[in-house]
Write a protein that holds these residues in place. Structure first.
Motif, short mmCIF file in Angstrom:
data_model
loop_
_atom_site.label_atom_id
_atom_site.label_comp_id
_atom_site.label_asym_id
_atom_site.label_seq_id
_atom_site.Cartn_x
_atom_site.Cartn_y
_atom_site.Cartn_z
N GLU A 206 0.81 -1.29 -0.07
CA GLU A 206 0.04 0.02 0.09
C GLU A 206 0.81 1.24 -0.03
OE1 GLU A 206 -0.18 -1.79 4.14
OE2 GLU A 206 -0.27 -2.38 2.45
N SER A 207 2.13 1.30 0.51
CA SER A 207 2.90 2.44 0.48
C SER A 207 3.29 2.72 -0.88
CB SER A 207 4.05 2.17 1.43
OG SER A 207 3.71 1.99 2.62
N TYR A 208 3.95 1.67 -1.57
CA TYR A 208 4.55 2.00 -2.97
C TYR A 208 3.31 2.23 -3.67
CZ TYR A 208 4.94 -3.08 -3.64
OH TYR A 208 4.80 -4.51 -3.81
N VAL A 209 2.31 1.67 -3.77
CA VAL A 209 1.05 2.09 -4.39
C VAL A 209 0.61 3.78 -4.06
CG1 VAL A 209 -1.49 1.74 -4.61
CG2 VAL A 209 0.10 -0.28 -4.61
N ALA A 210 0.75 3.86 -2.92
CA ALA A 210 0.45 5.19 -2.59
C ALA A 210 1.47 6.43 -3.13
CB ALA A 210 0.26 5.55 -1.18
N ASP A 211 2.56 5.77 -3.16
CA ASP A 211 3.67 7.11 -3.40
C ASP A 211 3.84 7.03 -4.80
OD1 ASP A 211 4.66 7.31 -0.82
OD2 ASP A 211 6.10 5.69 -1.03
N HIS A 212 3.52 6.03 -5.69
CA HIS A 212 3.73 5.95 -7.12
C HIS A 212 2.49 5.85 -8.11
CE1 HIS A 212 7.97 5.87 -6.01
NE2 HIS A 212 7.82 4.79 -5.64
N THR A 213 1.62 5.70 -7.44
CA THR A 213 0.21 5.80 -8.19
C THR A 213 -0.79 6.68 -7.75
OG1 THR A 213 -1.02 3.85 -7.27
CG2 THR A 213 0.78 3.56 -9.14
N ASP A 214 -0.51 7.36 -6.74
CA ASP A 214 -1.60 8.16 -5.79
C ASP A 214 -2.63 7.62 -5.36
OD1 ASP A 214 0.03 10.54 -6.39
OD2 ASP A 214 -1.17 11.13 -8.30
N GLY A 215 -2.43 6.19 -5.06
CA GLY A 215 -3.21 5.13 -4.24
C GLY A 215 -4.20 4.57 -5.37
N HIS A 216 -4.12 4.72 -6.65
CA HIS A 216 -5.06 4.41 -7.54
C HIS A 216 -4.70 2.88 -7.84
CE1 HIS A 216 -6.76 8.20 -8.22
NE2 HIS A 216 -5.65 8.59 -8.36
N GLY A 217 -3.31 2.52 -7.73
CA GLY A 217 -3.02 1.19 -8.15
C GLY A 217 -2.39 1.42 -9.62
N PHE A 218 -1.49 0.38 -9.94
CA PHE A 218 -0.60 0.21 -10.98
C PHE A 218 -1.54 -0.31 -12.37
CE2 PHE A 218 2.56 0.41 -8.03
CZ PHE A 218 3.52 1.03 -8.51
N ASP A 219 -1.45 0.35 -13.63
CA ASP A 219 -2.10 -0.12 -14.85
C ASP A 219 -1.87 -1.44 -15.07
OD1 ASP A 219 -3.43 2.55 -15.52
OD2 ASP A 219 -1.51 3.10 -15.67
N VAL A 220 -0.55 -1.76 -15.07
CA VAL A 220 -0.05 -3.27 -15.28
C VAL A 220 1.11 -3.68 -14.13
CG1 VAL A 220 1.32 -4.57 -17.01
CG2 VAL A 220 -0.39 -2.94 -17.76
#
Length: 334
Positions: A206-220
């Motif tokens: 959840e930390s790197y999802v928040a840091d690098h996708t603004d919490g939206h989650g990676f597309d791939v």
């Protein structure tokens, strides 16, 4: 033309020391096949898993000559082969699973499993590419679509498949986040084209999802590792996103419920399938021609961690099983 050749074969499954240097007949190419004088091969997980007996259905008949990757020079062509002629420098994935492989002076394989080698690499270096580059290409270009600006998470970013995946995702125009367990691996991932790196051993999903996708989650999410990483992939991807993997069905407990809950796309790649099936081999050669073009454009550069001679294959397998390397381990027919 000699009638016999050296080959490194196994008579039974087991540890790295089961390899034996043997003398065997030089194989003749059948219709639609070519014979290649082998310059080099490389080590992939499938090679040592076959040797260990973990995937016996993939093994050639004993005495078995292993290894999927090969680069070398066409020595002879069978009937109905038009794409190659003697003297051509080629690379490919003709055997090692289901049929005899490349750890020998000569290998024969369906012409469709080969392509002309990249001009910008030595033949030795080209041998590092087939399995890993084909796998990464099929994961990102076949099982999903990566658009400019997409957020792509690459697990195992400095491994064999992963280090090609980082380069391809960067070329597709994605914003690439790469995982690595050490500072050196994360630095290499950045050199390969990653925009962000993550120490996954110390950072919650959840930390790197928040840091690098603004919490939206990676597309791939690109997962060439499997095991628990696949479960983690489902946590990291956005709703309606894609997870691409090489995970096998017997690799551990994988909970597919999150896929349904978030309406995810899952793409699974077994790049050696055409060799095992004995059908659709031309797919391999066509993709390798594309990969060679990308290599010559500077899009893909294989990272070679260490080189071994064929008579050091046991040491190469021990090194591969330890996992303390980045990129690929080469085997050179000296």
């Amino acid at each position: 033309m000699p009638s016999e050749m050296d080959a490194y074969t196994i008579e039974e499954f087991g540890g790295p020391d089961v390899f034996e240097r043997t003398t065997t007949a030089v194989p003749d190419p059948a219709p639609n096949e070519i014979r290649v004088e082998v310059v080099a091969s490389s080590v992939n997980p499938v090679d040592y898993k076959v040797r260990q007996g973990h995937i016996p259905d993939f093994a050639p008949d004993f005495p078995a000559t292993l290894h999927c990757d090969v680069a070398g020079v066409v020595d002879a062509t069978g009937e109905d082969v038009e794409a190659f002629e003697a003297g051509d420098e080629v690379y490919g994935m003709p055997g090692g699973v289901g049929r005899q492989g490349s750890l020998a002076d000569y290998v024969v394989g369906h012409a469709g499993t080969f392509a002309h080698a990249p001009d910008s690499l030595s033949l030795e270096e080209s041998a590092a590419l087939p399995v890993v580059a084909l796998t990464a290409w099929e994961m990102l270009a076949d099982k999903t679509t990566v658009d400019i600006g997409d957020d792509v998470l690459v697990y195992g970013a400095t491994g064999g498949v992963g280090h090609i995946g980082v380069q391809l995702a960067d070329w597709f125009g994605a914003t690439v986040t790469a995982t690595g367990s050490s500072e050196a691996k994360r630095a290499l991932a950045a050199d390969l084209g990653a925009d962000h790196t993550v120490d996954y051993t110390q950072t919650a999903v959840e930390s790197y999802v928040a840091d690098h996708t603004d919490g939206h989650g990676f597309d791939v999410v690109f997962d060439p590792i499997g095991d628990d990483h696949l479960n983690t992939s489902f946590e990291a991807v956005r709703p309606y996103g894609a997870v691409v993997t090489t995970e096998s069905s017997d690799a551990g407990d994988v909970d597919l419920a999150p896929m349904h809950a978030a309406s995810l796309e899952l793409g699974v790649v077994l790049v050696i399938h055409p060799v095992l099936a004995g059908a659709g081999q031309e797919r391999i050669g066509a993709e390798l021609e594309t990969i060679a073009t990308l290599v010559d454009k500077g899009v893909i550069v294989p990272r070679i961690d260490a080189r071994y001679a064929f008579d050091e294959v046991a040491d190469a397998h021990r090194h591969a099983e330890r996992g303390d390397f980045v990129g690929k381990l080469l085997l050179v027919n000296e």
